[in-house]
Design an enzyme around this catalytic site. Sequence first.
Site, PDB file in Angstrom:
ATOM      1  N   ARG A  80      76.491  47.633  10.309  1.00  0.00           N
ATOM      2  CA  ARG A  80      77.235  47.978  11.521  1.00  0.00           C
ATOM      3  C   ARG A  80      77.449  49.491  11.616  1.00  0.00           C
ATOM      4  O   ARG A  80      77.497  50.042  12.721  1.00  0.00           O
ATOM      5  CB  ARG A  80      78.571  47.250  11.520  1.00  0.00           C
ATOM      6  CG  ARG A  80      78.474  45.736  11.462  1.00  0.00           C
ATOM      7  CD  ARG A  80      78.055  45.131  12.774  1.00  0.00           C
ATOM      8  NE  ARG A  80      79.144  45.110  13.726  1.00  0.00           N
ATOM      9  CZ  ARG A  80      79.030  44.687  14.985  1.00  0.00           C
ATOM     10  NH1 ARG A  80      77.863  44.259  15.438  1.00  0.00           N
ATOM     11  NH2 ARG A  80      80.064  44.701  15.799  1.00  0.00           N
ATOM     12  N   HIS A  92      80.942  51.333  13.360  1.00  0.00           N
ATOM     13  CA  HIS A  92      82.013  51.255  12.365  1.00  0.00           C
ATOM     14  C   HIS A  92      81.986  52.461  11.445  1.00  0.00           C
ATOM     15  O   HIS A  92      80.991  53.204  11.366  1.00  0.00           O
ATOM     16  CB  HIS A  92      81.890  49.985  11.529  1.00  0.00           C
ATOM     17  CG  HIS A  92      82.604  48.807  12.105  1.00  0.00           C
ATOM     18  ND1 HIS A  92      83.974  48.716  12.184  1.00  0.00           N
ATOM     19  CD2 HIS A  92      82.136  47.657  12.639  1.00  0.00           C
ATOM     20  CE1 HIS A  92      84.313  47.573  12.741  1.00  0.00           C
ATOM     21  NE2 HIS A  92      83.220  46.913  13.029  1.00  0.00           N
ATOM     22  N   HIS A 128      86.862  45.519  20.687  1.00  0.00           N
ATOM     23  CA  HIS A 128      88.034  45.370  19.831  1.00  0.00           C
ATOM     24  C   HIS A 128      88.061  46.532  18.844  1.00  0.00           C
ATOM     25  O   HIS A 128      87.030  47.165  18.579  1.00  0.00           O
ATOM     26  CB  HIS A 128      88.036  44.026  19.101  1.00  0.00           C
ATOM     27  CG  HIS A 128      86.766  43.655  18.410  1.00  0.00           C
ATOM     28  ND1 HIS A 128      86.437  44.105  17.150  1.00  0.00           N
ATOM     29  CD2 HIS A 128      85.738  42.873  18.806  1.00  0.00           C
ATOM     30  CE1 HIS A 128      85.262  43.604  16.788  1.00  0.00           C
ATOM     31  NE2 HIS A 128      84.810  42.860  17.777  1.00  0.00           N
ATOM     32  N   GLY A 167      85.410  43.153  11.270  1.00  0.00           N
ATOM     33  CA  GLY A 167      85.175  41.715  11.273  1.00  0.00           C
ATOM     34  C   GLY A 167      84.043  41.328  10.348  1.00  0.00           C
ATOM     35  O   GLY A 167      84.175  40.428   9.505  1.00  0.00           O
ATOM     36  N   HIS A 168      82.889  41.994  10.500  1.00  0.00           N
ATOM     37  CA  HIS A 168      81.754  41.687   9.635  1.00  0.00           C
ATOM     38  C   HIS A 168      82.112  41.906   8.156  1.00  0.00           C
ATOM     39  O   HIS A 168      81.698  41.140   7.288  1.00  0.00           O
ATOM     40  CB  HIS A 168      80.547  42.547  10.008  1.00  0.00           C
ATOM     41  CG  HIS A 168      79.708  41.982  11.103  1.00  0.00           C
ATOM     42  ND1 HIS A 168      80.077  42.019  12.429  1.00  0.00           N
ATOM     43  CD2 HIS A 168      78.490  41.369  11.078  1.00  0.00           C
ATOM     44  CE1 HIS A 168      79.137  41.450  13.161  1.00  0.00           C
ATOM     45  NE2 HIS A 168      78.163  41.049  12.373  1.00  0.00           N
ATOM     46  N   ARG A 201      86.996  53.767  17.524  1.00  0.00           N
ATOM     47  CA  ARG A 201      85.628  53.547  17.049  1.00  0.00           C
ATOM     48  C   ARG A 201      84.890  54.879  16.908  1.00  0.00           C
ATOM     49  O   ARG A 201      85.253  55.883  17.527  1.00  0.00           O
ATOM     50  CB  ARG A 201      84.885  52.663  18.046  1.00  0.00           C
ATOM     51  CG  ARG A 201      85.389  51.233  18.136  1.00  0.00           C
ATOM     52  CD  ARG A 201      84.747  50.356  17.094  1.00  0.00           C
ATOM     53  NE  ARG A 201      85.141  48.958  17.247  1.00  0.00           N
ATOM     54  CZ  ARG A 201      84.538  47.950  16.633  1.00  0.00           C
ATOM     55  NH1 ARG A 201      83.510  48.184  15.831  1.00  0.00           N
ATOM     56  NH2 ARG A 201      84.951  46.707  16.811  1.00  0.00           N
ATOM     57  N   LYS A 215      93.432  44.511  13.245  1.00  0.00           N
ATOM     58  CA  LYS A 215      92.807  45.285  14.327  1.00  0.00           C
ATOM     59  C   LYS A 215      93.776  45.565  15.469  1.00  0.00           C
ATOM     60  O   LYS A 215      93.992  46.708  15.869  1.00  0.00           O
ATOM     61  CB  LYS A 215      91.620  44.500  14.899  1.00  0.00           C
ATOM     62  CG  LYS A 215      90.332  44.579  14.136  1.00  0.00           C
ATOM     63  CD  LYS A 215      89.292  43.706  14.824  1.00  0.00           C
ATOM     64  CE  LYS A 215      87.939  43.792  14.139  1.00  0.00           C
ATOM     65  NZ  LYS A 215      87.296  45.095  14.313  1.00  0.00           N
ATOM     66  N   GLN A 225      77.533  11.999 -13.620  1.00  0.00           N
ATOM     67  CA  GLN A 225      77.813  12.356 -12.229  1.00  0.00           C
ATOM     68  C   GLN A 225      77.290  13.747 -11.890  1.00  0.00           C
ATOM     69  O   GLN A 225      77.111  14.587 -12.773  1.00  0.00           O
ATOM     70  CB  GLN A 225      79.322  12.362 -11.971  1.00  0.00           C
ATOM     71  CG  GLN A 225      80.069  11.102 -12.322  1.00  0.00           C
ATOM     72  CD  GLN A 225      81.567  11.363 -12.319  1.00  0.00           C
ATOM     73  OE1 GLN A 225      82.199  11.351 -11.260  1.00  0.00           O
ATOM     74  NE2 GLN A 225      82.135  11.590 -13.493  1.00  0.00           N
TER      75      GLN A 225
END
Length: 546
Positions: A494, A500, A422, A428-429, A369, A361, A331
Amino acid sequence: MRKSSASLSRRMFIGSTALIPGAAQVALANTGPAAANGSDEQRRERAFQTRLQAALSERHLPFPDHPTNGDEQRYPDRIGNYSKGLPHNSIGEVDQAAYNSLLNALSSSDPQDFERIIVGGNTRLVDPQAGVAFDMEGVDSNAMRMDPPPALASAGRAGEAVECYWMALLRDVSFSDYDTDPTAQAACTELSRLTDFQGPKDSGRVTPKTLFRGFTAGDAAGPYVSQFLLKPIEYGAIHIEQKINTYPALSQGGRDYSTDQASWLAVQNGTGPFGSNVIDPSPRHIRNGRDLAAYVHIDVLFEAYFNACLWLIDNGAPLNPGNPYNSSPTQVGFGTFGAPHVKTMVAEAATRALKAVWHQKWFVHRTLRPEEYGGLVHFTKTKAASYPLHPDVLMSDALARVFARTGTFFLPHAFPEGCPQHPSYGQGHGTVAGACATMVKAFFDDTFPLSNITDIVQATPDGFALVQYPGSDKNKITVGGEMDKLAANIAIGRNHAAVHWRSDYEDSLPLGEAVAISILRDQKATYNESFKGFTFTKFDGTRITV
C-alpha cells in the site's frame, strides 16, 4: 522501526499487555467427557458459563488512554489531519464547517449525524461507524491502543514522506535489480542520511537488501517477495498459478496519478469518477512495487494469508507442536485443530481486526494520507502557501526527481482515485495482516524451514517466470518468518501505491496481532481436547504461548 523492539510489546495493546488470566478460564478448563456428555441442561449451563466468563474477563480489562499526535489541536485549519471527501478550497484546505460536521458525528456516534456530514462530491466516506461496532469474541475494539503517529512537522513524518517519493520513483524497478539500479542506490543514500528514518538498516545504513522492507527478522531473509505470493496454490480442485493482472510500467504505457493540481484537488474533494488503471495484457508474477500495488488495490483482505494457509496444508508443513492431535494414534483434527479450523480462523480474525483499526482511524487519530501531505509539499514549494514541513522532505533528492519527471511536487499515485475514503492510521491492510498472519503462525510450526519442503524462488525482472533465489540466506527462511514477510509485503504494498506511511504498517501489525491473540485466548476455553496452547513468535521477536 519507529521504536525499539522492547517498546513494541507495549506499543498498543489492550491497556496492559496481558488479558485477565485465569480464574474464569481455569474454572472452564477441559473437564473431559463428563462435561460433554451431561444432560441438556448441563450443556446449556456450560455453554452459558463459557460465554459469560469470557465476557467477564474482557469486562475487567482496563481501558487504555488514546493519545494523539496533537495535530488536530495544533492546526485549527486541520492541515495535519485527514479530510479527503470533504469540500476544500483551491489549494486543498478543508472547509471548516464540513470538518466540524465530521467531528460532530464522531463525537455523538448518532447514526443520523453521520448522514449529516458535509461531503465534497459523490465519493462516500468508508464506514466510520465500524469503529464503534461491538463484537462477540476477543477484546472490544475500543479497548485496543495505538501510540500516536509522527506529527505533521516532525522529521519522522518527513522521513516517511521521502520514502514514499522514492517508492513512487522505483515502482517499475524489479526488487531483484535494487543491487544494481542507480535510482535504488540513490534512494539508499538519501534515506540513510535523513534526520529520522525508521526503516530497517544494516550497520546504520539503508542498503539495497533493506530498502523498503519490513521490520521483522523474517523480512530480512531471502528475496523481497514472500514465497506465499509466488508459489502455485490448489484452491480445491482449481490449480492457481500466482500470476496477477498488474499495471504496465510507465515506459509501457502505464500511468501515475494525481500529479497535477486539478486531478489532485478532484481526488481530495471526492468528485469522481476517476477512471481506472490500464491492465497489462500479460499476467505476471509479482516483481516490483507497481505489481504489489496492483495486488493490494483489489485484494480480499485476508486473501494472501488464506492462500498461504492452503499452501502450507497442501505441502505438508508441520502443525504447531501444541496441536493436541500431533500425537494421537486414533484421531486427526478437523472442526477443531484441523484444516477447516485454521482456514476459517484466518477470515474470522480479519473482521475483528477491521473493527479495531477503524476505531483508531476515525475516532482517535484521523491522520492525513500521503497524498494530502504531498499537496502541502507542492504548495509550499511553489509558494502558494507556507506549511510547517520539515526541510528533510522539502530539500530531498527524491522530491527534485519527482519534479523533473512530472513538473509538480505532488506525490505520484498508483491508483487514479488515490487513497480510500478513510484516514491513514492505523492501516486496515496492516492490521488484518497482523491478525491473519498470527493465526497462521499459531496453527503451524513457525520455526520450520521452508527450504525443507520447497525451492526458494523469486520472479524474473519481467515477471513471466520464477527462478531459483541465488542468495546464501535461503536456509533462514522459516514458516513464521515468511508469514511476517507476507504481512509486510501486503501492508508496504500500500505504501508502494502511495496511500500509506511506514508507521501505518509498523504500528498496525502488532494491533492485529493483539486482536488475534485475544481471539485465541477466548477460544482456548471452548475445546474438549487436552490443549496447553499454541507457541509462536510475535512480530517483536518474543515467543508466546496462547
